[in-house]
Write a protein that holds these residues in place. Structure first.
Motif, PDB file in Angstrom:
ATOM      1  N   VAL A  78       0.895  -1.145  -0.042  1.00  0.00           N
ATOM      2  CA  VAL A  78       0.016  -0.052   0.035  1.00  0.00           C
ATOM      3  C   VAL A  78       0.864   1.178   0.077  1.00  0.00           C
ATOM      4  CG1 VAL A  78      -1.391   1.373   1.658  1.00  0.00           C
ATOM      5  CG2 VAL A  78      -1.995  -1.105   0.819  1.00  0.00           C
ATOM      6  N   ASP A  79       2.072   1.154   0.532  1.00  0.00           N
ATOM      7  CA  ASP A  79       2.897   2.550   0.715  1.00  0.00           C
ATOM      8  C   ASP A  79       3.441   2.686  -0.701  1.00  0.00           C
ATOM      9  OD1 ASP A  79       4.399  -0.056   0.811  1.00  0.00           O
ATOM     10  OD2 ASP A  79       6.297   0.904   1.473  1.00  0.00           O
ATOM     11  N   ALA A  80       3.650   1.718  -1.498  1.00  0.00           N
ATOM     12  CA  ALA A  80       4.255   1.892  -2.830  1.00  0.00           C
ATOM     13  C   ALA A  80       3.185   2.714  -3.824  1.00  0.00           C
ATOM     14  CB  ALA A  80       4.557   0.821  -3.567  1.00  0.00           C
ATOM     15  N   VAL A  81       1.676   2.036  -3.614  1.00  0.00           N
ATOM     16  CA  VAL A  81       0.584   2.801  -4.309  1.00  0.00           C
ATOM     17  C   VAL A  81       0.603   4.056  -3.914  1.00  0.00           C
ATOM     18  CG1 VAL A  81      -1.897   2.658  -4.525  1.00  0.00           C
ATOM     19  CG2 VAL A  81      -0.749   0.583  -4.368  1.00  0.00           C
ATOM     20  N   CYS A  82       0.677   4.591  -2.374  1.00  0.00           N
ATOM     21  CA  CYS A  82       0.367   5.919  -2.054  1.00  0.00           C
ATOM     22  C   CYS A  82       1.467   6.811  -2.444  1.00  0.00           C
ATOM     23  CB  CYS A  82       0.764   5.919  -0.573  1.00  0.00           C
ATOM     24  SG  CYS A  82      -0.803   5.218   0.394  1.00  0.00           S
ATOM     25  N   ALA A  83       2.667   6.205  -3.055  1.00  0.00           N
ATOM     26  CA  ALA A  83       3.803   7.253  -3.742  1.00  0.00           C
ATOM     27  C   ALA A  83       3.495   7.430  -4.926  1.00  0.00           C
ATOM     28  CB  ALA A  83       5.137   6.280  -3.497  1.00  0.00           C
ATOM     29  N   ASP A  84       2.470   6.900  -5.582  1.00  0.00           N
ATOM     30  CA  ASP A  84       2.136   7.518  -6.980  1.00  0.00           C
ATOM     31  C   ASP A  84       2.128   8.873  -7.076  1.00  0.00           C
ATOM     32  OD1 ASP A  84       0.747   5.516  -9.406  1.00  0.00           O
ATOM     33  OD2 ASP A  84       0.275   7.750  -9.493  1.00  0.00           O
ATOM     34  N   PRO A  85       2.770   9.294  -8.320  1.00  0.00           N
ATOM     35  CA  PRO A  85       2.985  10.748  -8.444  1.00  0.00           C
ATOM     36  C   PRO A  85       1.461  11.410  -8.630  1.00  0.00           C
ATOM     37  CG  PRO A  85       4.514   9.446  -9.735  1.00  0.00           C
ATOM     38  CD  PRO A  85       3.595   8.436  -9.058  1.00  0.00           C
ATOM     39  N   MET A  86       0.505  10.710  -9.153  1.00  0.00           N
ATOM     40  CA  MET A  86      -0.640  11.261  -9.476  1.00  0.00           C
ATOM     41  C   MET A  86      -1.153  11.594  -7.913  1.00  0.00           C
ATOM     42  SD  MET A  86      -4.274   9.462 -10.733  1.00  0.00           S
ATOM     43  CE  MET A  86      -3.831   9.060 -12.482  1.00  0.00           C
ATOM     44  N   LEU A  87      -0.849  10.908  -7.022  1.00  0.00           N
ATOM     45  CA  LEU A  87      -1.355  11.302  -5.686  1.00  0.00           C
ATOM     46  C   LEU A  87      -0.655  12.679  -5.080  1.00  0.00           C
ATOM     47  CD1 LEU A  87      -2.148   7.946  -4.062  1.00  0.00           C
ATOM     48  CD2 LEU A  87      -3.659   9.165  -5.370  1.00  0.00           C
ATOM     49  N   ASP A  88       0.835  12.568  -5.267  1.00  0.00           N
ATOM     50  CA  ASP A  88       1.427  13.418  -4.847  1.00  0.00           C
ATOM     51  C   ASP A  88       0.918  14.965  -5.422  1.00  0.00           C
ATOM     52  OD1 ASP A  88       3.307  12.329  -3.103  1.00  0.00           O
ATOM     53  OD2 ASP A  88       4.542  11.886  -4.529  1.00  0.00           O
ATOM     54  N   ARG A 102     -12.077  14.161  -2.035  1.00  0.00           N
ATOM     55  CA  ARG A 102     -12.634  14.115  -3.235  1.00  0.00           C
ATOM     56  C   ARG A 102     -11.528  13.548  -4.566  1.00  0.00           C
ATOM     57  NH1 ARG A 102     -15.935  18.033  -3.813  1.00  0.00           N
ATOM     58  NH2 ARG A 102     -14.419  19.059  -5.316  1.00  0.00           N
ATOM     59  N   GLU A 103     -10.783  14.635  -4.773  1.00  0.00           N
ATOM     60  CA  GLU A 103      -9.633  14.180  -5.233  1.00  0.00           C
ATOM     61  C   GLU A 103      -8.865  12.970  -5.320  1.00  0.00           C
ATOM     62  OE1 GLU A 103      -8.908  16.484  -8.444  1.00  0.00           O
ATOM     63  OE2 GLU A 103     -10.870  16.962  -7.843  1.00  0.00           O
ATOM     64  N   PHE A 104      -8.638  12.861  -4.037  1.00  0.00           N
ATOM     65  CA  PHE A 104      -7.747  11.783  -3.582  1.00  0.00           C
ATOM     66  C   PHE A 104      -8.423  10.445  -4.068  1.00  0.00           C
ATOM     67  CE2 PHE A 104      -6.458   8.726  -0.163  1.00  0.00           C
ATOM     68  CZ  PHE A 104      -5.172   8.433  -0.689  1.00  0.00           C
ATOM     69  N   ARG A 105      -9.808  10.331  -3.485  1.00  0.00           N
ATOM     70  CA  ARG A 105     -10.562   9.178  -3.861  1.00  0.00           C
ATOM     71  C   ARG A 105     -10.814   8.853  -5.428  1.00  0.00           C
ATOM     72  NH1 ARG A 105     -15.695   9.573   0.059  1.00  0.00           N
ATOM     73  NH2 ARG A 105     -15.830   7.121  -0.514  1.00  0.00           N
ATOM     74  N   SER A 106     -10.922  10.116  -6.161  1.00  0.00           N
ATOM     75  CA  SER A 106     -11.172   9.922  -7.592  1.00  0.00           C
ATOM     76  C   SER A 106      -9.869   9.396  -8.290  1.00  0.00           C
ATOM     77  CB  SER A 106     -11.604  11.511  -8.108  1.00  0.00           C
ATOM     78  OG  SER A 106     -11.336  11.521  -9.449  1.00  0.00           O
ATOM     79  N   ALA A 107      -8.693  10.225  -7.720  1.00  0.00           N
ATOM     80  CA  ALA A 107      -7.451   9.642  -8.531  1.00  0.00           C
ATOM     81  C   ALA A 107      -7.109   8.064  -8.007  1.00  0.00           C
ATOM     82  CB  ALA A 107      -6.177  10.284  -7.857  1.00  0.00           C
ATOM     83  N   LEU A 108      -7.514   7.772  -6.795  1.00  0.00           N
ATOM     84  CA  LEU A 108      -7.520   6.288  -6.606  1.00  0.00           C
ATOM     85  C   LEU A 108      -8.221   5.426  -7.584  1.00  0.00           C
ATOM     86  CD1 LEU A 108      -7.429   6.074  -2.476  1.00  0.00           C
ATOM     87  CD2 LEU A 108      -5.521   5.724  -4.003  1.00  0.00           C
ATOM     88  N   ARG A 109      -9.604   6.080  -7.718  1.00  0.00           N
ATOM     89  CA  ARG A 109     -10.487   5.254  -8.809  1.00  0.00           C
ATOM     90  C   ARG A 109      -9.717   4.897  -9.871  1.00  0.00           C
ATOM     91  NH1 ARG A 109     -15.100   3.018  -9.168  1.00  0.00           N
ATOM     92  NH2 ARG A 109     -16.177   3.181 -11.217  1.00  0.00           N
ATOM     93  N   GLN A 110      -9.177   6.010 -10.323  1.00  0.00           N
ATOM     94  CA  GLN A 110      -8.314   5.884 -11.796  1.00  0.00           C
ATOM     95  C   GLN A 110      -7.321   4.824 -11.602  1.00  0.00           C
ATOM     96  OE1 GLN A 110      -7.081   9.350 -13.976  1.00  0.00           O
ATOM     97  NE2 GLN A 110      -8.477  10.528 -12.684  1.00  0.00           N
ATOM     98  N   LEU A 111      -6.590   4.735 -10.418  1.00  0.00           N
ATOM     99  CA  LEU A 111      -5.490   3.592 -10.348  1.00  0.00           C
ATOM    100  C   LEU A 111      -6.052   2.285 -10.114  1.00  0.00           C
ATOM    101  CD1 LEU A 111      -3.012   5.572  -7.849  1.00  0.00           C
ATOM    102  CD2 LEU A 111      -3.042   5.408 -10.218  1.00  0.00           C
ATOM    103  N   ARG A 112      -7.432   2.333  -9.659  1.00  0.00           N
ATOM    104  CA  ARG A 112      -7.998   1.066  -9.346  1.00  0.00           C
ATOM    105  C   ARG A 112      -8.475   0.519 -10.655  1.00  0.00           C
ATOM    106  NH1 ARG A 112     -10.337  -2.892  -9.464  1.00  0.00           N
ATOM    107  NH2 ARG A 112     -11.324  -3.856  -8.048  1.00  0.00           N
ATOM    108  N   TYR A 113      -8.857   1.438 -11.555  1.00  0.00           N
ATOM    109  CA  TYR A 113      -9.529   1.075 -12.849  1.00  0.00           C
ATOM    110  C   TYR A 113      -8.720   1.322 -14.185  1.00  0.00           C
ATOM    111  CZ  TYR A 113     -13.651  -0.597  -9.988  1.00  0.00           C
ATOM    112  OH  TYR A 113     -14.329  -1.242  -9.120  1.00  0.00           O
ATOM    113  N   PRO A 114      -7.370   1.177 -14.292  1.00  0.00           N
ATOM    114  CA  PRO A 114      -6.777   1.485 -15.346  1.00  0.00           C
ATOM    115  C   PRO A 114      -7.052   1.305 -16.894  1.00  0.00           C
ATOM    116  CG  PRO A 114      -5.617  -0.511 -14.373  1.00  0.00           C
ATOM    117  CD  PRO A 114      -6.942  -0.249 -13.538  1.00  0.00           C
ATOM    118  N   GLN A 115      -7.832   0.323 -16.996  1.00  0.00           N
ATOM    119  CA  GLN A 115      -8.508   0.037 -18.349  1.00  0.00           C
ATOM    120  C   GLN A 115      -9.753   1.146 -18.613  1.00  0.00           C
ATOM    121  OE1 GLN A 115      -7.118  -4.256 -19.663  1.00  0.00           O
ATOM    122  NE2 GLN A 115      -7.604  -4.127 -17.399  1.00  0.00           N
TER     123      GLN A 115
END
Lengths: 189, 361
Positions: A78-88, A102-115
């Motif tokens: 999880v720490d590596a996921v949190c280091a994603d530049p999109m979140l930074d 809201r932006e954080f959760r939206s960005a997570l959703r993009q990472l969760r559903y990449p395709q």
């Protein structure tokens, strides 16, 4: 020193902050237990978002589920996921608390559903390329789970409506709309 | 890989049934308890329910229509017969976690003759119709076979029925009983298969290589085989992994021995997803939870349809490249997806007949 490293120090020197957050946001015992069961680096990474932005229990649980899913998908922690530049990038925008969450959760959703996110982005690009007239919008079903595309045309007069219908018909002459349906129905291949 | 429970519960009056006698002989060291319908074995959680075996009479009908025969899905006219309930395996994504949440005990039914009589009546009432009947809906068809010997009753029964085809669907390699019988073309042994990356969360099941080795052995004994790529689990690298899976399948069996392939995408209710999240840390459902599942109009979670179509097409094309004559069908999908993947929407009766005619009968 990076954000997470700073947070590690914070956790060591101000350990009471975690307890205070749990109490302040009335986290359920199961949520607190889940946080405590995480490895230290992952817990610190999650709390570096949860505490400063005061996530409530529901928000935090949703974030934890999503982070777990992304981590499983990528085969990382999880720490590596949190280091994603999109979140930074969200953190440096210095938005308010609600907007940040809201932006954080939206960005997570993009990472969760990449395709799915890529497909939605392609549709957005294709819509833009169509140059639909003002007052006109194209809607695809939520999560692309459906067969129909919707088209809304708004106008303040009959003349304006006729003009927008004509401009819309013209915009639909190109191949973009075929590509949009191909993405919706067949994934775009 | 044979499941060996340490505890047997036998309903009073069923001690001399063929199933109970076989199970007791197979498990000489198991603790045996007797119970009555009024005082059944105590309710236990789902994991504990898999560790002991209950042998009891089945009350009610044995034969049912497959659930895909409802709600606008393209149906293959499949019938299911339930000679057992629950399964010793623990696949992370299994719907039984929710479906049997209040009835968790792994159970084999003892009144097999009554079930066979019910099938016999159905087949005899429609002599001009072909039936495909499977035992793998609420249980693995073969996982308990070393303990119950059920296949020794089923295979000969169907061998003498011209309008019935039995499907034994499994994730095990428990085929020894099958090798002793002549199915006379009326039994298809099928395996639910997935790439090893997905099988790693099918806890307790036979590894892929063991399943394929078992498939090869039963073809040598005169059985046709089927393969169910169900659930297809979307994950990073799915193309490469499913491609490799099919290479392995056709390295193990000849296309001429394959009766059918079914394809079905991972699907689950939101409640089942909750159950998956609560699974024990030692047996997690990481792959199943991480797939790109979204809620459809019926509320069920599936991979979003564009990606689903891509996956089905890719896999169907790979199967056709290896085995152009083998019937491939979609499970639990509607007409729209069928049309886009298969370029056709067969009627229920037509698809059922096509599958019944696809083997060696």
């Amino acid at each position: 020193m990076g954000t997470r490293a700073k947070w590690d120090v914070l956790m060591q020197t101000e350990g009471l902050e975690f307890d205070a957050y749990c109490e302040r946001r009335r986290l359920r015992a199961s949520t607190v237990q889940r946080l405590r069961a995480m490895d230290a680096a992952s817990r610190a990474a999650v709390l570096s978002w949860a505490i400063p932005f005061g996530m409530n229990d529901n928000q935090l649980c949703d974030v934890l589920d999503t982070l777990d899913d992304i981590a499983a998908r990528r085969g990382v922690g999880v720490d590596a996921v949190c280091a994603d530049p999109m979140l930074d990038r969200i953190r440096v925008r210095r938005l308010g608390r609600s907007d940040t969450i809201r932006e954080f959760r939206s960005a997570l959703r993009q990472l969760r559903y990449p395709q799915l996110s890529a497909a939605l982005a392609r549709i957005e690009d294709l819509c833009a390329a169509m140059k639909l007239p003002r007052g006109t919008s194209l809607e695809v079903p939520p999560d692309l789970e459906g067969d129909e595309v919707g088209l809304t045309i708004r106008a303040r007069s009959a003349k304006e409506l006729r003009a927008r219908v004509a401009a819309t018909a013209n915009a639909l002459e190109g191949s973009s709309i075929e590509s949009i349906f191909a993405i919706l129905l067949e994934g775009g291949e | 890989m044979i499941f060996r429970p340490r505890e047997l519960w036998i309903e009073a009056g069923e001690e001399d049934s063929a199933v109970a006698r076989t199970a007791r002989a197979s498990l000489p060291d198991a603790a045996v308890s007797t119970f009555t319908p009024e005082d059944p074995p105590p309710q236990v959680d789902f994991a504990a329910g898999k560790r002991a075996l209950v042998l009891r009479r089945h009350r009610g009908g044995f034969l049912q229509h497959c659930p895909a025969g409802t709600s606008g899905l393209v149906c293959c006219n499949y019938l299911v017969v339930n000679f057992a309930s629950n399964c010793p395996f623990d696949c992370s994504y299994c719907f039984l976690q929710d479906y049997l949440a209040s009835n968790t005990r792994l159970t084999a039914f003892t009144n097999v003759a009554e079930g066979l009589a019910e099938i016999d009546r159905t087949l005899a009432a429609h002599p001009g119709k072909q039936f495909r009947i499977g035992t793998g809906e609420l249980a693995d068809s073969l996982a308990l076979d070393p303990l119950t010997g059920l296949s020794k009753q089923l295979v000969p029964f169907f061998a003498g029925r011209p309008n019935g085809v039995l499907e034994l669907k499994t994730k095990s390699d428990c085929i020894e009983n099958l090798l002793e019988m002549d199915p006379r073309g009326r039994t298809v042994v099928s395996w639910s298969i997935n790439p090893p990356a997905v099988i790693s969360e099918e806890y307790g099941t036979a590894p892929l290589e063991s399943r394929l080795a078992a498939a090869r052995r039963v073809t040598g004994a005169g059985y046709a085989v089927g393969f169910h790529l169900d659930p297809i689990v979307e994950h990073d690298g799915w193309r490469r992994n499913y491609d490799d899976l099919l290479d392995r399948v056709f390295a193990a069996v000849s296309p001429s021995d394959v009766a059918w392939f079914s394809l079905g995408s991972l699907r689950m209710t939101p409640a089942l997803r909750g159950s998956l999240r609560r699974r024990p840390a030692a047996a997690p459902a990481r792959r199943a939870l991480a797939a790109e599942l979204v809620a459809g109009a019926d509320g069920k979670l599936r991979v979003w349809q564009g990606l689903r179509v891509q996956m089905y097409r890719f896999i169907a094309e790979r199967i056709r490249a290896w085995a152009p004559q083998v019937t491939v069908y979609l499970c639990m999908e509607g007409a729209g997806i069928w049309q886009r993947v298969m370029q056709e929407v067969p009627g229920d009766r037509e698809l059922g007949m096509r599958l019944a005619a696809g083997g060696r009968w």
